[in-house]
Design an enzyme around this catalytic site. Structure first.
Site, PDB file in Angstrom:
ATOM      1  N   SER A   1      50.055  33.789  74.401  1.00 36.04           N
ATOM      2  CA  SER A   1      48.166  34.505  74.853  1.00 36.04           C
ATOM      3  C   SER A   1      48.283  35.307  76.383  1.00 36.04           C
ATOM      4  O   SER A   1      49.643  35.616  76.734  1.00 36.04           O
ATOM      5  CB  SER A   1      48.498  32.929  76.322  1.00 36.04           C
ATOM      6  OG  SER A   1      46.974  33.246  76.622  1.00 36.04           O
TER       7      SER A   1
ATOM      8  N   TYR B   1      50.100  26.119  82.266  1.00 34.27           N
ATOM      9  CA  TYR B   1      48.925  26.891  80.892  1.00 34.27           C
ATOM     10  C   TYR B   1      49.962  28.204  80.522  1.00 34.27           C
ATOM     11  O   TYR B   1      50.451  28.212  79.845  1.00 34.27           O
ATOM     12  CB  TYR B   1      47.733  27.068  80.686  1.00 34.27           C
ATOM     13  CG  TYR B   1      47.684  27.575  79.112  1.00 34.27           C
ATOM     14  CD1 TYR B   1      47.430  26.785  78.539  1.00 34.27           C
ATOM     15  CD2 TYR B   1      47.016  28.878  79.448  1.00 34.27           C
ATOM     16  CE1 TYR B   1      47.049  27.790  76.470  1.00 34.27           C
ATOM     17  CE2 TYR B   1      46.686  29.757  78.189  1.00 34.27           C
ATOM     18  CZ  TYR B   1      47.014  28.683  77.415  1.00 34.27           C
ATOM     19  OH  TYR B   1      46.336  29.837  75.867  1.00 34.27           O
TER      20      TYR B   1
END
Length: 247
Positions: free
Chosen positions: A144, A157
Protein backbone atom coordinates in the site's frame (compact mmCIF):
# COMPACT_ATOMS: atom_id res chain seq x y z
CA UNK A 1 0.42 -15.92 -27.03
CA UNK A 2 1.42 -13.69 -24.14
CA UNK A 3 3.67 -14.24 -21.15
CA UNK A 4 0.52 -14.79 -19.08
CA UNK A 5 -1.33 -17.30 -21.25
CA UNK A 6 -1.32 -20.74 -19.65
CA UNK A 7 0.27 -19.56 -16.40
CA UNK A 8 -1.20 -20.95 -13.20
CA UNK A 9 -1.97 -18.04 -10.88
CA UNK A 10 -3.22 -18.36 -7.30
CA UNK A 11 -4.87 -15.30 -5.76
CA UNK A 12 -5.80 -14.79 -2.11
CA UNK A 13 -8.60 -12.42 -1.22
CA UNK A 14 -10.01 -13.26 -4.64
CA UNK A 15 -13.72 -12.91 -3.91
CA UNK A 16 -13.94 -9.12 -4.22
CA UNK A 17 -12.04 -5.91 -4.87
CA UNK A 18 -8.50 -6.12 -6.22
CA UNK A 19 -8.46 -9.92 -6.09
CA UNK A 20 -11.65 -10.24 -8.11
CA UNK A 21 -10.52 -7.62 -10.63
CA UNK A 22 -7.18 -9.39 -11.02
CA UNK A 23 -8.90 -12.73 -11.62
CA UNK A 24 -11.11 -11.20 -14.30
CA UNK A 25 -8.22 -9.49 -16.07
CA UNK A 26 -5.83 -12.46 -15.93
CA UNK A 27 -8.55 -14.82 -17.15
CA UNK A 28 -8.95 -12.61 -20.21
CA UNK A 29 -5.21 -13.13 -20.83
CA UNK A 30 -5.53 -16.91 -20.70
CA UNK A 31 -4.26 -17.60 -17.17
CA UNK A 32 -5.37 -20.66 -15.23
CA UNK A 33 -6.72 -19.47 -11.91
CA UNK A 34 -6.73 -20.82 -8.37
CA UNK A 35 -8.88 -18.55 -6.25
CA UNK A 36 -8.85 -18.37 -2.46
CA UNK A 37 -10.99 -16.36 -0.04
CA UNK A 38 -13.14 -16.87 3.01
CA UNK A 39 -16.51 -16.53 1.24
CA UNK A 40 -17.16 -19.68 -0.76
CA UNK A 41 -20.39 -18.33 -2.25
CA UNK A 42 -18.53 -15.34 -3.70
CA UNK A 43 -15.80 -17.60 -5.07
CA UNK A 44 -18.35 -19.88 -6.72
CA UNK A 45 -20.11 -16.89 -8.27
CA UNK A 46 -16.83 -15.51 -9.59
CA UNK A 47 -15.80 -18.89 -11.04
CA UNK A 48 -19.19 -19.15 -12.76
CA UNK A 49 -18.81 -15.63 -14.14
CA UNK A 50 -15.37 -16.45 -15.53
CA UNK A 51 -16.47 -19.68 -17.19
CA UNK A 52 -19.62 -18.08 -18.58
CA UNK A 53 -17.52 -15.36 -20.21
CA UNK A 54 -15.09 -17.97 -21.56
CA UNK A 55 -16.20 -21.63 -21.51
CA UNK A 56 -12.55 -22.65 -21.94
CA UNK A 57 -11.48 -20.82 -18.79
CA UNK A 58 -9.86 -23.06 -16.19
CA UNK A 59 -10.70 -22.07 -12.65
CA UNK A 60 -10.35 -23.79 -9.29
CA UNK A 61 -11.24 -22.28 -5.94
CA UNK A 62 -10.97 -22.98 -2.24
CA UNK A 63 -12.65 -21.35 0.73
CA UNK A 64 -9.74 -20.51 3.01
CA UNK A 65 -8.34 -17.97 5.45
CA UNK A 66 -4.77 -16.72 5.08
CA UNK A 67 -4.45 -16.60 8.87
CA UNK A 68 -4.41 -20.40 8.75
CA UNK A 69 -1.02 -21.54 7.47
CA UNK A 70 -2.36 -24.98 6.50
CA UNK A 71 -5.17 -23.37 4.50
CA UNK A 72 -2.68 -21.38 2.42
CA UNK A 73 -0.69 -24.57 1.89
CA UNK A 74 -3.91 -26.22 0.73
CA UNK A 75 -4.45 -23.47 -1.84
CA UNK A 76 -0.96 -23.99 -3.26
CA UNK A 77 -1.51 -27.75 -3.22
CA UNK A 78 -4.77 -27.28 -5.14
CA UNK A 79 -2.84 -25.57 -7.92
CA UNK A 80 -0.52 -28.55 -8.17
CA UNK A 81 -3.33 -31.11 -8.02
CA UNK A 82 -5.49 -29.34 -10.61
CA UNK A 83 -2.89 -27.89 -12.98
CA UNK A 84 0.40 -29.61 -12.14
CA UNK A 85 2.26 -26.48 -11.10
CA UNK A 86 2.01 -22.95 -9.71
CA UNK A 87 3.58 -20.05 -11.58
CA UNK A 88 2.37 -17.02 -9.62
CA UNK A 89 1.07 -16.38 -6.11
CA UNK A 90 -0.74 -13.06 -5.65
CA UNK A 91 -0.96 -12.41 -1.89
CA UNK A 92 -3.77 -9.91 -1.91
CA UNK A 93 -5.89 -10.65 1.18
CA UNK A 94 -5.89 -7.73 3.57
CA UNK A 95 -7.89 -5.90 6.24
CA UNK A 96 -7.89 -2.24 7.30
CA UNK A 97 -9.84 -1.59 10.52
CA UNK A 98 -8.09 1.70 11.24
CA UNK A 99 -8.54 3.69 14.44
CA UNK A 100 -6.65 6.09 16.74
CA UNK A 101 -4.12 4.35 18.96
CA UNK A 102 -5.94 5.68 22.04
CA UNK A 103 -8.94 3.54 21.14
CA UNK A 104 -6.84 0.47 22.02
CA UNK A 105 -8.58 -1.73 19.45
CA UNK A 106 -6.11 -4.52 20.12
CA UNK A 107 -8.21 -7.18 18.40
CA UNK A 108 -8.13 -5.07 15.23
CA UNK A 109 -4.35 -4.70 15.56
CA UNK A 110 -4.03 -8.46 15.85
CA UNK A 111 -6.24 -8.97 12.80
CA UNK A 112 -4.12 -6.65 10.67
CA UNK A 113 -0.90 -8.37 11.70
CA UNK A 114 -2.39 -11.83 11.20
CA UNK A 115 -3.89 -11.14 7.77
CA UNK A 116 -1.67 -8.47 6.26
CA UNK A 117 1.71 -9.75 7.46
CA UNK A 118 1.40 -13.36 8.51
CA UNK A 119 -0.88 -14.07 5.55
CA UNK A 120 1.92 -13.01 3.20
CA UNK A 121 4.45 -15.08 5.14
CA UNK A 122 2.17 -18.10 4.98
CA UNK A 123 2.04 -17.66 1.22
CA UNK A 124 5.83 -17.53 0.99
CA UNK A 125 6.15 -20.62 3.19
CA UNK A 126 3.72 -22.55 1.00
CA UNK A 127 4.90 -21.46 -2.44
CA UNK A 128 8.66 -20.98 -2.07
CA UNK A 129 9.50 -24.72 -1.94
CA UNK A 130 7.27 -25.28 -4.98
CA UNK A 131 8.95 -22.48 -6.91
CA UNK A 132 12.41 -23.75 -5.95
CA UNK A 133 11.54 -27.27 -7.13
CA UNK A 134 10.18 -25.94 -10.41
CA UNK A 135 13.09 -23.57 -10.92
CA UNK A 136 10.67 -20.70 -11.53
CA UNK A 137 7.93 -18.74 -9.83
CA UNK A 138 6.63 -15.27 -9.14
CA UNK A 139 5.43 -13.72 -5.87
CA UNK A 140 3.19 -10.67 -6.15
CA UNK A 141 2.60 -9.14 -2.73
CA UNK A 142 0.06 -6.37 -2.29
CA UNK A 143 1.30 -3.59 0.00
CA UNK A 144 0.00 0.00 0.00
CA UNK A 145 1.06 3.60 -0.30
CA UNK A 146 0.54 3.50 3.48
CA UNK A 147 3.78 1.53 3.45
CA UNK A 148 5.57 4.77 2.59
CA UNK A 149 3.75 7.31 4.74
CA UNK A 150 2.13 7.10 8.17
CA UNK A 151 -0.94 9.19 8.91
CA UNK A 152 -3.16 9.48 12.00
CA UNK A 153 -5.47 6.49 12.65
CA UNK A 154 -3.42 4.34 10.27
CA UNK A 155 -0.33 3.57 12.35
CA UNK A 156 -0.85 -0.17 12.69
CA UNK A 157 -2.15 -0.63 9.15
CA UNK A 158 0.84 1.31 7.82
CA UNK A 159 3.13 -0.78 9.99
CA UNK A 160 1.82 -3.96 8.39
CA UNK A 161 2.37 -2.56 4.91
CA UNK A 162 5.88 -1.37 5.75
CA UNK A 163 6.46 -4.96 6.85
CA UNK A 164 5.11 -6.40 3.59
CA UNK A 165 7.47 -4.19 1.63
CA UNK A 166 10.46 -5.14 3.81
CA UNK A 167 9.70 -8.87 3.68
CA UNK A 168 9.16 -8.77 -0.07
CA UNK A 169 12.38 -6.88 -0.75
CA UNK A 170 14.33 -9.30 1.43
CA UNK A 171 12.78 -12.21 -0.43
CA UNK A 172 13.67 -10.61 -3.76
CA UNK A 173 17.29 -10.26 -2.73
CA UNK A 174 17.43 -13.92 -1.70
CA UNK A 175 15.38 -15.24 -4.62
CA UNK A 176 18.16 -15.70 -7.15
CA UNK A 177 17.96 -15.59 -10.91
CA UNK A 178 14.95 -17.87 -11.40
CA UNK A 179 12.35 -16.39 -9.05
CA UNK A 180 10.61 -13.05 -9.28
CA UNK A 181 9.16 -10.88 -6.52
CA UNK A 182 6.92 -7.88 -7.15
CA UNK A 183 5.47 -5.46 -4.62
CA UNK A 184 2.32 -3.66 -5.74
CA UNK A 185 1.54 -0.63 -3.58
CA UNK A 186 -1.89 0.82 -4.38
CA UNK A 187 -3.18 4.13 -3.20
CA UNK A 188 -6.83 4.73 -2.45
CA UNK A 189 -8.83 2.02 -4.17
CA UNK A 190 -12.57 1.50 -4.12
CA UNK A 191 -12.94 -1.90 -2.42
CA UNK A 192 -14.88 -3.38 0.49
CA UNK A 193 -11.77 -2.93 2.64
CA UNK A 194 -11.76 0.83 2.05
CA UNK A 195 -15.54 1.28 2.12
CA UNK A 196 -15.97 4.11 4.65
CA UNK A 197 -19.03 2.37 6.08
CA UNK A 198 -16.85 -0.56 7.16
CA UNK A 199 -14.10 1.49 8.82
CA UNK A 200 -15.06 2.22 12.45
CA UNK A 201 -14.15 5.74 13.47
CA UNK A 202 -12.84 6.74 10.05
CA UNK A 203 -12.03 10.47 10.07
CA UNK A 204 -14.58 12.46 8.06
CA UNK A 205 -11.84 13.83 5.82
CA UNK A 206 -10.75 10.27 4.96
CA UNK A 207 -14.32 9.27 4.11
CA UNK A 208 -14.68 12.35 1.91
CA UNK A 209 -11.39 11.65 0.12
CA UNK A 210 -12.16 7.99 -0.52
CA UNK A 211 -15.58 8.87 -1.93
CA UNK A 212 -14.09 11.57 -4.14
CA UNK A 213 -10.94 10.06 -5.63
CA UNK A 214 -10.59 6.31 -5.01
CA UNK A 215 -9.59 4.41 -8.14
CA UNK A 216 -11.29 1.24 -9.41
CA UNK A 217 -9.75 -2.12 -8.48
CA UNK A 218 -9.05 -2.86 -12.13
CA UNK A 219 -6.40 -0.13 -12.09
CA UNK A 220 -4.42 -2.28 -9.67
CA UNK A 221 -5.19 -5.42 -11.67
CA UNK A 222 -3.63 -3.76 -14.71
CA UNK A 223 -0.46 -3.07 -12.70
CA UNK A 224 -0.29 -6.72 -11.63
CA UNK A 225 -0.81 -7.79 -15.23
CA UNK A 226 2.05 -5.56 -16.34
CA UNK A 227 4.44 -7.25 -13.91
CA UNK A 228 3.35 -10.72 -15.04
CA UNK A 229 3.70 -9.85 -18.72
CA UNK A 230 7.43 -9.24 -18.51
CA UNK A 231 9.88 -11.82 -19.91
CA UNK A 232 11.13 -14.40 -17.39
CA UNK A 233 14.47 -12.61 -16.91
CA UNK A 234 12.83 -9.27 -16.02
CA UNK A 235 11.67 -8.60 -12.45
CA UNK A 236 9.40 -5.64 -11.75
CA UNK A 237 10.45 -4.95 -8.18
CA UNK A 238 7.69 -2.55 -7.19
CA UNK A 239 4.77 -0.72 -8.74
CA UNK A 240 3.23 2.25 -6.92
CA UNK A 241 -0.15 3.15 -8.32
CA UNK A 242 -2.45 5.83 -6.97
CA UNK A 243 -5.14 8.26 -8.12
CA UNK A 244 -3.61 11.37 -9.60
CA UNK A 245 -5.51 13.43 -7.02
CA UNK A 246 -3.99 11.58 -4.06
CA UNK A 247 -1.35 13.58 -2.21
Amino acid sequence: MTEIEGKVVAITGASSGIGEATALRLASHGAKLVLGARREDRLAALAARLTTANPKAEVAYLAMDVRDRSAVADLVALAGARFGRLDVLVSNAGVMPISPMDDLRVDDWDAMVDVNVKGVLHGIAAALPVFRAQGAGHFVNIASTAGFRVTPTMAVYAGTKFAVRAISEGLRQEAGANLRVTIVSPGMTRTSVTDPTTIPGAPPELVETINAIAMPPDAVARAITYALEQPPDIDVGEVVIRPTAQS
